[in-house]
Design a protein around this motif. Structure first.
Motif, mmCIF file in Angstrom:
data_model
loop_
_atom_site.group_PDB
_atom_site.id
_atom_site.type_symbol
_atom_site.label_atom_id
_atom_site.label_comp_id
_atom_site.label_asym_id
_atom_site.label_seq_id
_atom_site.Cartn_x
_atom_site.Cartn_y
_atom_site.Cartn_z
ATOM 1 N N ASP A 78 0.825 -1.203 0.000
ATOM 2 C CA ASP A 78 0.000 0.000 0.000
ATOM 3 C C ASP A 78 0.864 1.260 0.000
ATOM 4 O O ASP A 78 0.539 2.236 -0.651
ATOM 5 N N LYS A 79 1.963 1.240 0.738
ATOM 6 C CA LYS A 79 2.872 2.394 0.813
ATOM 7 C C LYS A 79 3.470 2.687 -0.555
ATOM 8 O O LYS A 79 3.534 3.841 -0.972
ATOM 9 N N THR A 91 0.824 4.190 -2.781
ATOM 10 C CA THR A 91 0.537 5.561 -2.378
ATOM 11 C C THR A 91 1.603 6.509 -2.910
ATOM 12 O O THR A 91 1.292 7.581 -3.433
ATOM 13 N N ASN A 151 -5.725 10.061 0.790
ATOM 14 C CA ASN A 151 -5.444 9.043 1.809
ATOM 15 C C ASN A 151 -6.733 8.368 2.273
ATOM 16 O O ASN A 151 -6.780 7.149 2.436
ATOM 17 N N GLU A 152 -7.788 9.171 2.469
ATOM 18 C CA GLU A 152 -9.086 8.607 2.852
ATOM 19 C C GLU A 152 -9.620 7.698 1.747
ATOM 20 O O GLU A 152 -10.145 6.618 2.022
ATOM 21 N N ALA A 212 -7.837 4.350 1.738
ATOM 22 C CA ALA A 212 -8.279 3.490 2.843
ATOM 23 C C ALA A 212 -9.661 2.910 2.562
ATOM 24 O O ALA A 212 -9.908 1.717 2.792
ATOM 25 N N VAL A 223 -9.556 0.074 -0.038
ATOM 26 C CA VAL A 223 -9.117 -1.206 0.527
ATOM 27 C C VAL A 223 -10.267 -1.861 1.287
ATOM 28 O O VAL A 223 -10.525 -3.065 1.146
ATOM 29 N N LYS A 224 -10.998 -1.063 2.080
ATOM 30 C CA LYS A 224 -12.141 -1.607 2.817
ATOM 31 C C LYS A 224 -13.190 -2.151 1.855
ATOM 32 O O LYS A 224 -13.751 -3.220 2.077
#
Length: 78
Positions: free
Chosen positions: A3-4, A7, A30-31, A34, A37-38
């Motif tokens: 993920d890093k 990003t 960033n939100e 996230a 991914v959810k």
């Protein structure tokens, strides 16, 4: 770690595309990452038969749409 790396790559592309304006939308990005991914996790759970996951998927999708609207507003103020 995966993920890093994604990003960092996304930030590079945005800086190339929008210049310093990309920094204005960093929090939203960033939100968005996230929530993406959810959402993926809820899709996988729904495919395994979890009916509650579909409801959560719909909620996450609505949140993603709101964040995209915020990003578009910030980028269009130029």
């Amino acid at each position: 770690m995966k993920d890093k790396v994604l990003t960092e790559e996304a930030k590079k592309i945005l800086k190339q595309e929008y210049g310093k304006d990309a920094l204005k939308i960093d929090k939203e990005l960033n939100e968005l990452a996230a929530l993406s991914v959810k959402r993926k996790n809820y899709i996988q759970a729904a495919n395994k038969g979890n009916s509650k996951a579909r409801e959560n998927y719909v909620k996450i999708t609505e949140e993603i749409k709101k964040i995209v609207v915020q990003i578009n507003k910030k980028l269009s103020k130029n």
